[in-house]
Enzyme design. Structure first.
Site, PDB file in Angstrom:
ATOM      1  N   ASN A  28       1.027  -1.357  -0.333  1.00 25.75           N
ATOM      2  CA  ASN A  28      -0.193   0.211   0.028  1.00 25.75           C
ATOM      3  C   ASN A  28       0.846   1.239  -0.236  1.00 25.75           C
ATOM      4  OD1 ASN A  28      -1.583   1.726   0.283  1.00 25.75           O
ATOM      5  ND2 ASN A  28      -2.922   1.302   1.969  1.00 25.75           N
ATOM      6  N   ARG A  50      -2.807  -2.571  -3.774  1.00 19.55           N
ATOM      7  CA  ARG A  50      -3.693  -1.114  -3.223  1.00 19.55           C
ATOM      8  C   ARG A  50      -4.044  -0.386  -4.575  1.00 19.55           C
ATOM      9  NH1 ARG A  50      -5.013   3.376   0.147  1.00 19.55           N
ATOM     10  NH2 ARG A  50      -7.515   3.476   0.640  1.00 19.55           N
ATOM     11  N   HIS A  58     -12.633   3.392  -0.436  1.00 16.79           N
ATOM     12  CA  HIS A  58     -13.137   2.455   1.379  1.00 16.79           C
ATOM     13  C   HIS A  58     -13.634   1.145   0.636  1.00 16.79           C
ATOM     14  CE1 HIS A  58     -12.347   6.002   3.652  1.00 16.79           C
ATOM     15  NE2 HIS A  58     -11.806   5.779   3.775  1.00 16.79           N
ATOM     16  N   HIS A 107     -16.419   3.720   8.578  1.00 21.29           N
ATOM     17  CA  HIS A 107     -14.821   2.915   8.531  1.00 21.29           C
ATOM     18  C   HIS A 107     -14.706   4.777   8.606  1.00 21.29           C
ATOM     19  CE1 HIS A 107     -11.592   2.308   6.275  1.00 21.29           C
ATOM     20  NE2 HIS A 107     -10.903   3.309   6.432  1.00 21.29           N
ATOM     21  N   LEU A 108     -14.231   5.131   9.597  1.00 18.86           N
ATOM     22  CA  LEU A 108     -13.782   6.190  10.340  1.00 18.86           C
ATOM     23  C   LEU A 108     -12.404   6.040  10.568  1.00 18.86           C
ATOM     24  CD1 LEU A 108     -16.990   7.074  12.562  1.00 18.86           C
ATOM     25  CD2 LEU A 108     -16.596   7.095  10.308  1.00 18.86           C
ATOM     26  N   GLY A 109     -11.677   7.340   9.849  1.00 18.75           N
ATOM     27  CA  GLY A 109     -10.191   6.864  10.446  1.00 18.75           C
ATOM     28  C   GLY A 109      -9.476   8.507   9.675  1.00 18.75           C
ATOM     29  N   GLY A 166      -9.005   8.939   6.746  1.00 16.00           N
ATOM     30  CA  GLY A 166     -10.092   9.467   5.956  1.00 16.00           C
ATOM     31  C   GLY A 166     -11.494   8.395   6.265  1.00 16.00           C
ATOM     32  N   ARG A 169     -10.240  16.367   5.290  1.00 18.88           N
ATOM     33  CA  ARG A 169      -9.903  16.592   4.177  1.00 18.88           C
ATOM     34  C   ARG A 169     -11.060  17.201   4.682  1.00 18.88           C
ATOM     35  NH1 ARG A 169      -9.492  10.966   0.699  1.00 18.88           N
ATOM     36  NH2 ARG A 169      -8.090   9.986   3.333  1.00 18.88           N
ATOM     37  N   MET A 174      -8.557  12.088  16.203  1.00 20.92           N
ATOM     38  CA  MET A 174      -8.982  12.625  17.234  1.00 20.92           C
ATOM     39  C   MET A 174      -8.541  12.175  18.610  1.00 20.92           C
ATOM     40  SD  MET A 174     -12.661  12.678  18.003  1.00 20.92           S
ATOM     41  CE  MET A 174     -12.850  12.435  15.756  1.00 20.92           C
ATOM     42  N   GLY A 224     -10.059   3.375  12.109  1.00 15.69           N
ATOM     43  CA  GLY A 224      -9.329   3.545  13.004  1.00 15.69           C
ATOM     44  C   GLY A 224      -9.806   3.875  14.152  1.00 15.69           C
ATOM     45  N   GLY A 256     -13.549   4.626  14.225  1.00 13.95           N
ATOM     46  CA  GLY A 256     -14.086   3.573  14.604  1.00 13.95           C
ATOM     47  C   GLY A 256     -14.063   2.199  15.374  1.00 13.95           C
ATOM     48  N   HIS A 306     -11.786   2.578  18.031  1.00 18.13           N
ATOM     49  CA  HIS A 306     -10.852   2.961  18.835  1.00 18.13           C
ATOM     50  C   HIS A 306     -11.793   3.948  20.056  1.00 18.13           C
ATOM     51  CE1 HIS A 306      -8.008  -0.152  17.921  1.00 18.13           C
ATOM     52  NE2 HIS A 306      -7.711   0.407  17.206  1.00 18.13           N
ATOM     53  N   GLU A 346      -8.141  -3.848   5.826  1.00 18.11           N
ATOM     54  CA  GLU A 346      -7.737  -4.569   3.714  1.00 18.11           C
ATOM     55  C   GLU A 346      -6.712  -4.999   3.110  1.00 18.11           C
ATOM     56  OE1 GLU A 346      -8.771   0.414   2.902  1.00 18.11           O
ATOM     57  OE2 GLU A 346      -8.115  -0.345   4.702  1.00 18.11           O
TER      58      GLU A 346
END
Length: 397
Positions: free
Chosen positions: A9, A97, A185, A212-214, A216, A245, A288, A332, A334, A336, A383
């Site tokens: 990746n 990827r 994603h 999918h929360l990280g 990105g 972003r 976060m 990440g 989502g 933790h 992934e």
């Protein structure tokens, strides 16, 4: 000697990798090593750990130059390290990827020069990702031309969406050139979709929204494990606010910045991709964890906006599904950030979702109350394993 699949990746300044051992029948995969090469274009350094997380390598990447495109030097060093390690591993295939597959690629594909040329033509659709995804494919072709390479696409999972979900309200001649909603994603969502039946049971075939929360962020509405709608569109810039972003923004803002503020296209690109999102709103960080630990009003406001936009997009996706059976958190944040999950679930109480606070604090897997009409779950994504599975499948006759 053991055969392994190498997963790559690649970004602009780093290459993340994982290796998976292939069993003797060529049917199953077991994680062996993972790590990354950081500092491409500056002072490349190689890090690796084994499947148990023990560090086994930390060294500089020697090469003829420190600057420029170091992908070939870095990947040569990586392949040599794998081959010369005490376990004597042999790379039989490399899975990559690739962010954008356009309309042409709805499934993983063994790459050759012609396919790389096709993928390069999609660069205008993902200018910040596609060139870096393709660079290691070319590099490995030069240093190890005998190794099979497979491209796995972040857009492919969303090709099951109905045509209306992929359209913009633009003239047809523009839509015909490829301006449409692609979604991203996809490799993460595909992994979660495959894991759902064994975790959530019959709800997996129902109406599910995965968040999918990280750094990105996106969300995907699934029915029967297939993508119905998603928050990202033409690029990976649309939808939720992310680490740096902006997410969805009135196109008029972009026109205003160009015409009234005198910003260049490059300036606006830098603003929307790298100086907005959680970082832009907070003025503190895109992380976060740091925002949750901060007492600053700006940090609290960034978090509030983040949760608010997730709640709004959840309502939109539920409308596309015609109802909701389950919500899944991954990525990440989502996986933790229990406080974020709690606030999102509280905002979804109107859907019948009731949180189990104790389960949420220990990251699930089920975080909704036993009698909640809508269930909520935490499912770690993988992934890399998804790419390895696709790569192994492409090796079979």
């Amino acid at each position: 000697m053991s055969d392994v699949v190498l997963v790559v990746n690649a970004g602009s300044s780093s290459i993340k990798f994982s290796t998976f051992a292939v069993d003797q029948r060529g049917e199953s995969l077991a994680p062996r090593y993972h790590g990354q090469i950081e500092g491409l274009g500056f002072e490349p350094r190689f890090f690796a750990a084994d499947a148990d997380g023990r560090h086994v390598a930390d060294q500089a990447v020697a090469g003829p130059r420190a600057g420029g495109d170091d992908h070939e030097t870095a990947l040569s060093m990586l392949l040599e390290w794998i081959a010369g390690h005490t376990d004597r591993l042999r790379v039989v295939a490399v899975g990559h990827r690739v962010v954008h597959g356009g309309d042409q690629f709805a499934a993983p594909v063994v790459v050759d020069a012609a396919i790389v040329d096709q993928l390069e033509k999609l660069t205008p659709l993902a200018p910040l990702h596609q060139p870096h995804n393709l660079a290691p494919i070319r590099a490995i072709d030069r240093v190890a031309p005998h190794v099979v390479q497979v491209a796995c696409f972040d857009t492919a999972f969303h090709r099951t969406q109905p045509p209306v979900a992929q359209l913009f309200a633009l003239p047809r001649e523009l839509s015909a050139t490829g301006i449409k909603r692609y979604g991203f994603h996809g490799l993460s969502y595909e992994y979660v979709a495959g894991a759902l039946p064994g975790i959530v049971g019959k709800a997996a075939s129902g109406r599910v929204v995965v968040a999918h929360l990280g750094n990105g962020c996106s969300m995907c509405a699934m029915r029967d494990g297939k993508s119905v709608a998603t928050t990202m569109g033409f690029t990976a810039l649309e939808g939720l606010p992310m680490g740096t972003r902006s997410g969805a923004i009135d196109p008029g803002v972009v026109l205003y910045l160009l015409t009234e503020r005198g910003m260049s296209v490059e300036d606006v690109t830098e603003l929307l991709y790298h100086r907005s999102g959680l970082l832009g709103v907070s003025g503190i960080s895109n992380d976060m964890r740091k925002l949750l630990a901060s007492d600053a009003r700006e940090a609290a406001e960034a978090i509030e906006l983040f949760v608010y936009r997730i709640a709004r997009e959840l309502g939109s996706l539920v409308a596309a599904l015609g109802g909701l059976d389950a919500v899944v958190f991954t990525g990440g944040i989502g996986e933790h950030a229990a406080p974020i999950r709690a606030r999102v679930c509280a905002s979804a109480a109107w859907l019948g979702l009731r949180l189990d606070p104790g389960a949420n604090l220990v990251d699930g897997p089920r975080i909704s109350a036993a009698d909640s009409p809508v269930s909520a779950w935490v499912i770690p994504t993988n992934e890399e394993l998804m790419i390895a599975r696709h790569t192994l499948a492409c090796l079979r006759p």
